[in-house]
Scaffold this active site. Structure first.
Site, PDB file in Angstrom:
ATOM      1  N   ARG A   1       0.851  -1.181   0.000  1.00  0.00           N
ATOM      2  CA  ARG A   1       0.000   0.000   0.000  1.00  0.00           C
ATOM      3  C   ARG A   1       0.895   1.241   0.000  1.00  0.00           C
ATOM      4  NH1 ARG A   1      -3.011   2.960   4.704  1.00  0.00           N
ATOM      5  NH2 ARG A   1      -3.858   4.587   3.365  1.00  0.00           N
TER       6      ARG A   1
ATOM      7  N   HIS B   1      -3.200  10.928   0.632  1.00  0.00           N
ATOM      8  CA  HIS B   1      -2.672  10.712   1.973  1.00  0.00           C
ATOM      9  C   HIS B   1      -2.117  12.054   2.461  1.00  0.00           C
ATOM     10  CE1 HIS B   1      -1.295   7.278   4.780  1.00  0.00           C
ATOM     11  NE2 HIS B   1      -1.033   8.406   5.425  1.00  0.00           N
TER      12      HIS B   1
ATOM     13  N   GLU C   1      -7.730   8.330   6.147  1.00  0.00           N
ATOM     14  CA  GLU C   1      -8.022   8.973   7.435  1.00  0.00           C
ATOM     15  C   GLU C   1      -8.602  10.383   7.333  1.00  0.00           C
ATOM     16  OE1 GLU C   1      -4.673   8.613  10.089  1.00  0.00           O
ATOM     17  OE2 GLU C   1      -4.809   6.431  10.091  1.00  0.00           O
TER      18      GLU C   1
ATOM     19  N   ASN D   1      -7.728   1.583   9.663  1.00  0.00           N
ATOM     20  CA  ASN D   1      -6.416   1.826  10.267  1.00  0.00           C
ATOM     21  C   ASN D   1      -6.629   1.841  11.775  1.00  0.00           C
ATOM     22  OD1 ASN D   1      -5.670   2.341   7.627  1.00  0.00           O
ATOM     23  ND2 ASN D   1      -5.086   4.484   7.969  1.00  0.00           N
TER      24      ASN D   1
ATOM     25  N   TYR E   1      -4.746   2.001  15.641  1.00  0.00           N
ATOM     26  CA  TYR E   1      -3.554   2.179  16.489  1.00  0.00           C
ATOM     27  C   TYR E   1      -3.829   1.967  17.975  1.00  0.00           C
ATOM     28  CZ  TYR E   1      -0.993   3.520  12.362  1.00  0.00           C
ATOM     29  OH  TYR E   1      -0.381   3.481  11.144  1.00  0.00           O
TER      30      TYR E   1
ATOM     31  N   GLU F   1      -3.844  -0.317   8.054  1.00  0.00           N
ATOM     32  CA  GLU F   1      -2.676   0.115   8.817  1.00  0.00           C
ATOM     33  C   GLU F   1      -2.805  -0.373  10.251  1.00  0.00           C
ATOM     34  OE1 GLU F   1      -1.671   4.332   9.064  1.00  0.00           O
ATOM     35  OE2 GLU F   1      -2.069   4.586   6.933  1.00  0.00           O
TER      36      GLU F   1
HETATM   37  C1  BGC Z   1      -1.283   7.639   9.093  1.00  0.00           C
HETATM   38  C2  BGC Z   1       0.174   7.504   8.807  1.00  0.00           C
HETATM   39  C3  BGC Z   1       0.955   7.738  10.083  1.00  0.00           C
HETATM   40  C4  BGC Z   1       0.590   6.656  11.063  1.00  0.00           C
HETATM   41  C5  BGC Z   1       1.280   6.774  12.394  1.00  0.00           C
HETATM   42  C6  BGC Z   1      -1.708   7.023  10.374  1.00  0.00           C
HETATM   43  O1  BGC Z   1      -2.436   7.957  11.024  1.00  0.00           O
HETATM   44  O2  BGC Z   1      -2.064   7.188   8.020  1.00  0.00           O
HETATM   45  O3  BGC Z   1       0.504   8.427   7.808  1.00  0.00           O
HETATM   46  O4  BGC Z   1       2.324   7.753   9.863  1.00  0.00           O
HETATM   47  O5  BGC Z   1      -0.794   6.682  11.311  1.00  0.00           O
HETATM   48  O6  BGC Z   1       0.927   7.962  13.018  1.00  0.00           O
HETATM   49  C1  BGC Z   2      -3.954   8.651  17.888  1.00  0.00           C
HETATM   50  C2  BGC Z   2      -4.212   7.315  17.244  1.00  0.00           C
HETATM   51  C3  BGC Z   2      -4.683   7.536  15.837  1.00  0.00           C
HETATM   52  C4  BGC Z   2      -3.622   8.301  15.076  1.00  0.00           C
HETATM   53  C5  BGC Z   2      -4.041   8.556  13.686  1.00  0.00           C
HETATM   54  C6  BGC Z   2      -2.951   9.389  17.065  1.00  0.00           C
HETATM   55  O1  BGC Z   2      -2.709  10.619  17.614  1.00  0.00           O
HETATM   56  O2  BGC Z   2      -3.477   8.478  19.177  1.00  0.00           O
HETATM   57  O3  BGC Z   2      -5.195   6.629  17.963  1.00  0.00           O
HETATM   58  O4  BGC Z   2      -4.946   6.342  15.184  1.00  0.00           O
HETATM   59  O5  BGC Z   2      -3.378   9.535  15.731  1.00  0.00           O
HETATM   60  O6  BGC Z   2      -2.965   9.179  13.001  1.00  0.00           O
END
Ligand code: BGC
Ligand code: BGC
Length: 451
Positions: free
Chosen positions: A77, A119, A164, A286, A288, A358
């Site tokens: 990707r 992006h 995003e 995505n 995190y 992601e």
């Molecule tokens: C984004 C990436 C970024 C990653 C880590 C996502 O929000 O798509 O561009 O580097 O998270 O922050």
């Molecule tokens: C948040 C993540 C989120 C990311 C996206 C961060 O600041 O803590 O939860 O997925 O931004 O880029």
């Protein structure tokens, strides 16, 4: 527990984005994007870092594809730089040629190209005309999608018009810690509607160009209430509506989650929603970390004051009881399973197949020694998230692939080069790439050898 088995056609991938890796910002007719402008403003990016060189992927893409081939991924990707391809509404042949070469290189390596169209690198000229706050940009975006779709549609297997839209709205237009650095608070809402409309128009343009495998890459996460109290539960619900369903409902249900938000949007909203909800082949998540949210108290002004506009009914709280990455993000693998589950609960049969477009973590890895970068924490992160994903799939979720963020270390937006998300270490002074232990581990996962 042994490592779970994934279906034989599960797509293993890694992800990246143009501005974070390409460099070559003034080459072959590329015009400035909002990120070039933002980086040039003192104090915006940690250490004054910029994406001007990044990992020099524009020149080193063959080496990078070689690393992906050896990794064994089935898909890569990447994002296409809009200001490289259509700097001012006219196609820049040299810019488009770069992606043609990259896609050919991937195909020759047996890797399915998966392309993001936007992006975050809005052409500066379009931002100067109002950017995502204007309806005008949506037509430009559709034209750009058509050009790219016609050129690459025969080889690109997965398409994501947007990455995003929540982050672009919140960080770019509401809070201002990302480009274009606007601090509009709730006045940023038109950026939601115009990104979504741009998405819908781009989906239609890609289909008209004969493309298949069309989706999105949108960030989502469970929102946990800070306590069981009614005020905290209510605060978490509002936040969930704003960060998750404001972006997913229009696409998957053809409506905004609450009437107050629908009426705040510009334009013929009902007609636009019909475009926005053009059916997708997949929905990309995505993920995190979860968000822990409570009702705001007077202390929150100090805790979050720098980032959040005053007067919000909710406040994010630090998640405790979990390990954190070196970026300070909580490592909560089950949050990925919960995210998948909340999409299944909300959309039922209307939910297309999912991809995790992601997931990843930043650790401040040591420099390579004898060609090795030990990064056990990153292995643990992906191991945990893949186990949680396997559980979601065992519970019935239709998930078709997982893209680790990121292939190589790269430019982490406002955090510059300090945060390292890659499976491959990059020495920015020499541009030497060194696969980390996590790269070797992921290769074993892909080959079905992980334990
Ligand atoms: C984004 C990436 C970024 C990653 C880590 C996502 O929000 O798509 O561009 O580097 O998270 O922050
Ligand atoms: C948040 C993540 C989120 C990311 C996206 C961060 O600041 O803590 O939860 O997925 O931004 O880029």
């Amino acid at each position: 527990m042994p490592f779970p088995e994934f279906p034989p056609d599960f797509r293993w991938g890694v992800a990246s984005a143009a501005y974070q890796v390409e460099g070559a910002v003034a080459e072959d007719g590329r015009a400035p994007s909002v990120w070039d402008t933002f980086c040039a403003e003192p104090g915006r990016v940690r250490g004054g870092d910029t994406g001007a060189v990044a990992t020099d992927h524009y020149h080193r893409y063959r080496e990078d594809v070689g690393l992906l081939r050896d990794l064994g991924v089935g898909a890569y990707r990447f994002s296409i730089s809009w200001p490289r391809v259509m700097p001012d509404g006219v196609v820049n042949a040299k810019g488009l040629d770069f992606y043609d070469r990259l896609v050919d290189e991937l195909c020759a390596a047996g890797i399915a190209p998966a392309a993001t169209l936007f992006h975050w690198d809005t052409p500066q000229a379009l931002e100067d005309a109002g950017g995502w706050l204007t309806r005008d940009i949506t037509g430009h975006f559709a034209d750009y999608a058509a050009v790219v779709g016609e050129r690459l549609g025969d080889r690109v297997r997965l398409w994501m018009p947007l990455n995003e839209p929540m982050v672009v709205t919140m960080f770019g237009y509401a809070l201002g810690n990302h480009a274009p650095g606007k601090t509009l608070g709730f006045e940023a809402l038109p950026a939601v509607h115009h990104q979504l409309l741009g998405h819908g128009l781009a989906v239609q343009a890609l289909r008209a160009a004969g493309c298949t495998g069309i989706g999105i890459a949108s960030n989502h996460a469970p929102v946990w209430p800070a306590s069981e109290s009614e005020v905290d539960t209510e605060a978490a619900r509002s936040y969930d509506t704003l960060v998750n369903w404001l972006f997913a409902d229009p696409i998957l249900r053809g409506r905004y989650p609450v009437e107050e938000l629908a009426v705040a949007m510009p334009g013929p909203v009902v007609a636009d929603l019909a475009v926005i909800s053009t059916p997708l082949d997949f929905y990309g998540i995505n993920y995190y970390q979860p968000a822990l949210v409570g009702a705001s108290t007077s202390d929150d002004a100090e805790v979050a004051g720098a980032l959040l506009p005053p007067g919000l009914p909710f406040a994010p709280r630090p998640i405790t009881g979990y390990p954190t990455t070196d970026f300070g993000w909580a490592v909560v693998p089950d949050g990925l399973r919960q995210t998948v589950q909340m999409f299944r609960d909300r959309y039922g049969d209307a939910l297309p197949p999912l991809y995790i477009t992601e997931s990843g973590c930043s650790y401040h890895d040591p420099d390579p020694v004898d060609g090795r970068v030990p990064d056990a924490d990153r292995i643990a992160y992906h191991d945990g998230h893949l186990r949680a994903l396997a559980q979601a799939m065992a519970e019935g979720a239709d998930v078709r692939g997982y893209f680790a963020w990121s292939a190589t270390d790269n430019f982490e937006w406002a955090e510059g080069y300090r945060e390292r998300f890659g499976l491959v270490h990059v020495d920015y002074a020499s541009q030497v790439r060194t696969p980390k232990d996590s790269y070797h581990w992921y290769r074993d996962v892909i080959a079905g050898r992980a334990v």
